[in-house]
Design a protein around this motif. Structure first.
Motif: not given
Length: 142
Positions: A30-35, A52-56
């Motif tokens: 089980v994984f959490l995908v977080v910001d 996760n990161e939102y870059i360009d």
């Protein structure tokens, strides 16, 4: 089998704890995908965390913590996750019987390991066509 739960900074840690505990009863990993990894740092240590990161204009993922395999799966819950049609296919029967009876028949006919394999196979079959379509539309045609 793998489960991914996506959480934002607005989600509550209590909800994430409940969901990951429930998923851990059904899925191997089980994984959490977080910001925001800090917000979820107190989550159970068997849960993987991907930030996760939102870059360009692109989303980048960083593995903060790897998931540990769950060895105490609940076969009853695994089977109840499946549809009645999937259960009928496992038992290779033609008759239409109650889902609860299907689950109990499978629990009585197969070992824990066999049920986990059947569960994973059923999920793979269910999502295989969707995955093929996704690959075709988004990767092969780009």
């Amino acid at each position: 089998s793998y489960a991914f739960e996506i959480k934002s900074g607005r989600d509550k840690i209590e909800r994430a704890n409940f969901q990951t505990k429930t998923f851990s009863e059904v899925f191997d990993f089980v994984f959490l995908v977080v910001d925001d990894k800090e917000q979820f740092s107190n989550i159970s240590d068997n849960i993987g965390i991907n930030e996760n990161e939102y870059i360009d204009g692109e989303i980048n993922f960083d593995t903060v913590r790897k998931a540990k395999r769950n060895f105490e799966l609940d076969q009853f819950k695994q089977l109840n996750t499946l549809s009645k049609a999937q259960l009928i296919k496992i038992l290779e029967i033609k008759e239409d019987i109650d889902k609860t009876k299907l689950v109990m028949d499978i629990l009585n006919a197969y070992s824990e390991s066999e049920i986990n394999t059947l569960f994973k196979r059923s999920l793979k079959e269910k999502y295989l066509e969707r995955w093929k379509s996704y690959i075709e539309l988004n990767i092969l045609n780009s």
